[in-house]
Design a protein around this motif. Structure first.
Motif, PDB file in Angstrom:
ATOM      1  N   THR A  92       0.828  -1.211   0.000  1.00  0.00           N
ATOM      2  CA  THR A  92       0.000   0.000   0.000  1.00  0.00           C
ATOM      3  C   THR A  92       0.863   1.261   0.000  1.00  0.00           C
ATOM      4  O   THR A  92       0.559   2.243  -0.692  1.00  0.00           O
ATOM      5  N   LEU A  93       1.943   1.230   0.762  1.00  0.00           N
ATOM      6  CA  LEU A  93       2.818   2.399   0.860  1.00  0.00           C
ATOM      7  C   LEU A  93       3.562   2.714  -0.436  1.00  0.00           C
ATOM      8  O   LEU A  93       4.057   3.830  -0.605  1.00  0.00           O
ATOM      9  N   LEU A  94       3.632   1.762  -1.350  1.00  0.00           N
ATOM     10  CA  LEU A  94       4.296   2.018  -2.632  1.00  0.00           C
ATOM     11  C   LEU A  94       3.674   3.198  -3.371  1.00  0.00           C
ATOM     12  O   LEU A  94       4.367   3.926  -4.075  1.00  0.00           O
ATOM     13  N   SER A  95       2.378   3.391  -3.197  1.00  0.00           N
ATOM     14  CA  SER A  95       1.707   4.506  -3.870  1.00  0.00           C
ATOM     15  C   SER A  95       1.588   5.753  -2.984  1.00  0.00           C
ATOM     16  O   SER A  95       1.101   6.784  -3.439  1.00  0.00           O
ATOM     17  N   LEU A  96       2.039   5.644  -1.721  1.00  0.00           N
ATOM     18  CA  LEU A  96       1.911   6.767  -0.800  1.00  0.00           C
ATOM     19  C   LEU A  96       3.252   7.399  -0.438  1.00  0.00           C
ATOM     20  O   LEU A  96       3.410   8.611  -0.472  1.00  0.00           O
ATOM     21  N   TYR A  97       4.206   6.559  -0.065  1.00  0.00           N
ATOM     22  CA  TYR A  97       5.497   7.059   0.403  1.00  0.00           C
ATOM     23  C   TYR A  97       6.523   5.927   0.239  1.00  0.00           C
ATOM     24  O   TYR A  97       6.612   5.046   1.090  1.00  0.00           O
ATOM     25  N   VAL A  98       7.249   5.956  -0.864  1.00  0.00           N
ATOM     26  CA  VAL A  98       8.133   4.855  -1.252  1.00  0.00           C
ATOM     27  C   VAL A  98       9.182   4.515  -0.188  1.00  0.00           C
ATOM     28  O   VAL A  98       9.424   3.329   0.066  1.00  0.00           O
ATOM     29  N   PRO A  99       9.837   5.493   0.462  1.00  0.00           N
ATOM     30  CA  PRO A  99      10.819   5.093   1.490  1.00  0.00           C
ATOM     31  C   PRO A  99      10.223   4.213   2.589  1.00  0.00           C
ATOM     32  O   PRO A  99      10.846   3.243   3.028  1.00  0.00           O
ATOM     33  N   ALA A 100       9.022   4.535   3.026  1.00  0.00           N
ATOM     34  CA  ALA A 100       8.370   3.711   4.056  1.00  0.00           C
ATOM     35  C   ALA A 100       8.020   2.335   3.490  1.00  0.00           C
ATOM     36  O   ALA A 100       8.108   1.324   4.204  1.00  0.00           O
ATOM     37  N   ALA A 101       7.639   2.276   2.216  1.00  0.00           N
ATOM     38  CA  ALA A 101       7.342   0.990   1.576  1.00  0.00           C
ATOM     39  C   ALA A 101       8.580   0.108   1.540  1.00  0.00           C
ATOM     40  O   ALA A 101       8.506  -1.099   1.826  1.00  0.00           O
ATOM     41  N   VAL A 102       9.704   0.698   1.194  1.00  0.00           N
ATOM     42  CA  VAL A 102      10.961  -0.059   1.130  1.00  0.00           C
ATOM     43  C   VAL A 102      11.311  -0.623   2.505  1.00  0.00           C
ATOM     44  O   VAL A 102      11.704  -1.786   2.637  1.00  0.00           O
ATOM     45  N   VAL A 103      11.142   0.178   3.541  1.00  0.00           N
ATOM     46  CA  VAL A 103      11.422  -0.291   4.912  1.00  0.00           C
ATOM     47  C   VAL A 103      10.476  -1.435   5.272  1.00  0.00           C
ATOM     48  O   VAL A 103      10.908  -2.481   5.777  1.00  0.00           O
ATOM     49  N   ALA A 104       9.186  -1.249   5.026  1.00  0.00           N
ATOM     50  CA  ALA A 104       8.200  -2.277   5.386  1.00  0.00           C
ATOM     51  C   ALA A 104       8.469  -3.583   4.642  1.00  0.00           C
ATOM     52  O   ALA A 104       8.503  -4.657   5.250  1.00  0.00           O
ATOM     53  N   LEU A 105       8.658  -3.493   3.345  1.00  0.00           N
ATOM     54  CA  LEU A 105       8.896  -4.710   2.561  1.00  0.00           C
ATOM     55  C   LEU A 105      10.228  -5.350   2.930  1.00  0.00           C
ATOM     56  O   LEU A 105      10.358  -6.583   2.944  1.00  0.00           O
ATOM     57  N   GLY A 106      11.212  -4.528   3.242  1.00  0.00           N
ATOM     58  CA  GLY A 106      12.508  -5.050   3.652  1.00  0.00           C
ATOM     59  C   GLY A 106      12.484  -5.765   4.996  1.00  0.00           C
ATOM     60  O   GLY A 106      13.334  -6.617   5.274  1.00  0.00           O
ATOM     61  N   MET A 107      11.508  -5.428   5.828  1.00  0.00           N
ATOM     62  CA  MET A 107      11.383  -6.055   7.149  1.00  0.00           C
ATOM     63  C   MET A 107      10.634  -7.391   7.112  1.00  0.00           C
ATOM     64  O   MET A 107      10.625  -8.121   8.111  1.00  0.00           O
ATOM     65  N   LEU A 108      10.009  -7.723   5.992  1.00  0.00           N
ATOM     66  CA  LEU A 108       9.233  -8.966   5.915  1.00  0.00           C
ATOM     67  C   LEU A 108      10.061 -10.213   6.246  1.00  0.00           C
ATOM     68  O   LEU A 108       9.593 -11.053   7.029  1.00  0.00           O
ATOM     69  N   PRO A 109      11.271 -10.379   5.688  1.00  0.00           N
ATOM     70  CA  PRO A 109      12.044 -11.582   6.050  1.00  0.00           C
ATOM     71  C   PRO A 109      12.381 -11.644   7.543  1.00  0.00           C
ATOM     72  O   PRO A 109      12.339 -12.720   8.148  1.00  0.00           O
ATOM     73  N   LEU A 110      12.704 -10.507   8.137  1.00  0.00           N
ATOM     74  CA  LEU A 110      13.015 -10.479   9.566  1.00  0.00           C
ATOM     75  C   LEU A 110      11.793 -10.864  10.390  1.00  0.00           C
ATOM     76  O   LEU A 110      11.892 -11.643  11.353  1.00  0.00           O
ATOM     77  N   LEU A 111      10.643 -10.341  10.019  1.00  0.00           N
ATOM     78  CA  LEU A 111       9.418 -10.679  10.745  1.00  0.00           C
ATOM     79  C   LEU A 111       9.075 -12.161  10.567  1.00  0.00           C
ATOM     80  O   LEU A 111       8.658 -12.824  11.522  1.00  0.00           O
ATOM     81  N   ALA A 112       9.254 -12.678   9.368  1.00  0.00           N
ATOM     82  CA  ALA A 112       8.997 -14.107   9.134  1.00  0.00           C
ATOM     83  C   ALA A 112       9.888 -14.951  10.039  1.00  0.00           C
ATOM     84  O   ALA A 112       9.428 -15.914  10.677  1.00  0.00           O
ATOM     85  N   TRP A 113      11.170 -14.592  10.113  1.00  0.00           N
ATOM     86  CA  TRP A 113      12.091 -15.311  10.997  1.00  0.00           C
ATOM     87  C   TRP A 113      11.601 -15.249  12.437  1.00  0.00           C
ATOM     88  O   TRP A 113      11.605 -16.265  13.148  1.00  0.00           O
ATOM     89  N   ALA A 114      11.187 -14.064  12.888  1.00  0.00           N
ATOM     90  CA  ALA A 114      10.752 -13.895  14.277  1.00  0.00           C
ATOM     91  C   ALA A 114       9.534 -14.755  14.585  1.00  0.00           C
ATOM     92  O   ALA A 114       9.468 -15.404  15.640  1.00  0.00           O
ATOM     93  N   ARG A 115       8.561 -14.772  13.701  1.00  0.00           N
ATOM     94  CA  ARG A 115       7.344 -15.554  13.948  1.00  0.00           C
ATOM     95  C   ARG A 115       7.652 -17.054  13.971  1.00  0.00           C
ATOM     96  O   ARG A 115       7.073 -17.803  14.750  1.00  0.00           O
ATOM     97  N   LEU A 116       8.584 -17.475  13.114  1.00  0.00           N
ATOM     98  CA  LEU A 116       8.988 -18.886  13.116  1.00  0.00           C
ATOM     99  C   LEU A 116       9.827 -19.203  14.350  1.00  0.00           C
ATOM    100  O   LEU A 116       9.662 -20.260  14.967  1.00  0.00           O
ATOM    101  N   ARG A 117      10.709 -18.308  14.710  1.00  0.00           N
ATOM    102  CA  ARG A 117      11.575 -18.513  15.882  1.00  0.00           C
ATOM    103  C   ARG A 117      10.743 -18.645  17.156  1.00  0.00           C
ATOM    104  O   ARG A 117      11.055 -19.449  18.035  1.00  0.00           O
ATOM    105  N   MET A 118       9.680 -17.858  17.249  1.00  0.00           N
ATOM    106  CA  MET A 118       8.817 -17.915  18.430  1.00  0.00           C
ATOM    107  C   MET A 118       7.831 -19.091  18.383  1.00  0.00           C
ATOM    108  O   MET A 118       7.056 -19.298  19.298  1.00  0.00           O
ATOM    109  N   ARG A 119       7.852 -19.812  17.280  1.00  0.00           N
ATOM    110  CA  ARG A 119       6.967 -20.965  17.066  1.00  0.00           C
ATOM    111  C   ARG A 119       5.494 -20.585  17.107  1.00  0.00           C
ATOM    112  O   ARG A 119       4.644 -21.338  17.549  1.00  0.00           O
TER     113      ARG A 119
END
Length: 196
Positions: free
Chosen positions: A143-170
């Motif tokens: 959604t942020l891609l059409s609103l504010y690209v820097p925030a979109a890049v941060v959000a999309l870039g954090m997806l792998p880290l969040l995936a790791w965290a959710r898996l790590r916490m089981r």
């Protein structure tokens, strides 16, 4: 013995911090504020009040469920815990949509997309416990891609880290993490197509 457990504990603690910082409440609140500032800057106080009320009520509900022993975690990790959470969040989002629809029409469309996304997750809950953390961050990133690209890049870039965290916490399986991400992307793409 303690030396071998320290890295594991540090990893668990970091995963918990990531899950808290990128909690759906935080992600949706940040997205709502950015969208309001970009699309309807004069409406930001109304958005801030609305988001604060929604988050406070949901957190109160979660805290009560956890403290009473009805839930094992604050994440509503067991599929049987989720229907009540979905019901409360959807009811509050419906009220929030009604309250903001005149002052921030594009934000109201975004709220409807989130409602649709949560309805799909609720319907699928019988078979798969989609990661709402992943869904919310993926939705926000696209959604942020059409609103504010820097925030979109941060959000999309954090997806792998969040995936790791959710898996790590089981809290989720790899399939639940991927399905949550796919749902978030699909909801954001649908919103962009419908908003044209």
């Amino acid at each position: 013995m303690n030396d071998t457990l320290a890295p594991a504990r540090a990893g668990d603690a970091f995963a918990r911090i990531v899950s808290i910082v990128l909690h759906p409440f935080a992600v949706f609140a940040a997205l709502a504020m950015i969208a309001t500032i970009v699309l309807a800057p004069t409406a930001w106080p109304r958005t801030l009040v609305g988001m604060t009320v929604v988050i406070a009520v949901v957190w109160g509900f979660i805290w009560q469920r956890r403290r009473s022993g009805r839930w094992g975690t604050v994440d509503a990790s067991h599929p049987r815990e989720r229907p009540a959470l979905y019901a409360v969040v959807l009811l509050l989002l419906a009220g929030y949509w009604w309250w903001t629809r005149g002052s921030v029409a594009p934000l109201a469309q975004g709220v409807l997309a989130v409602v649709a996304m949560l309805c799909v997750a609720a319907l699928l809950n019988r078979w798969i416990k989609l990661s709402l953390h992943m869904a919310s961050l993926a939705y926000a990133g696209v959604t942020l891609l059409s609103l504010y690209v820097p925030a979109a890049v941060v959000a999309l870039g954090m997806l792998p880290l969040l995936a790791w965290a959710r898996l790590r916490m089981r809290r989720h399986t790899p399939g639940e993490v991927l399905a949550g991400c796919a749902l978030g992307v699909a909801a954001a793409v649908a919103l962009r197509l419908l908003a044209r």
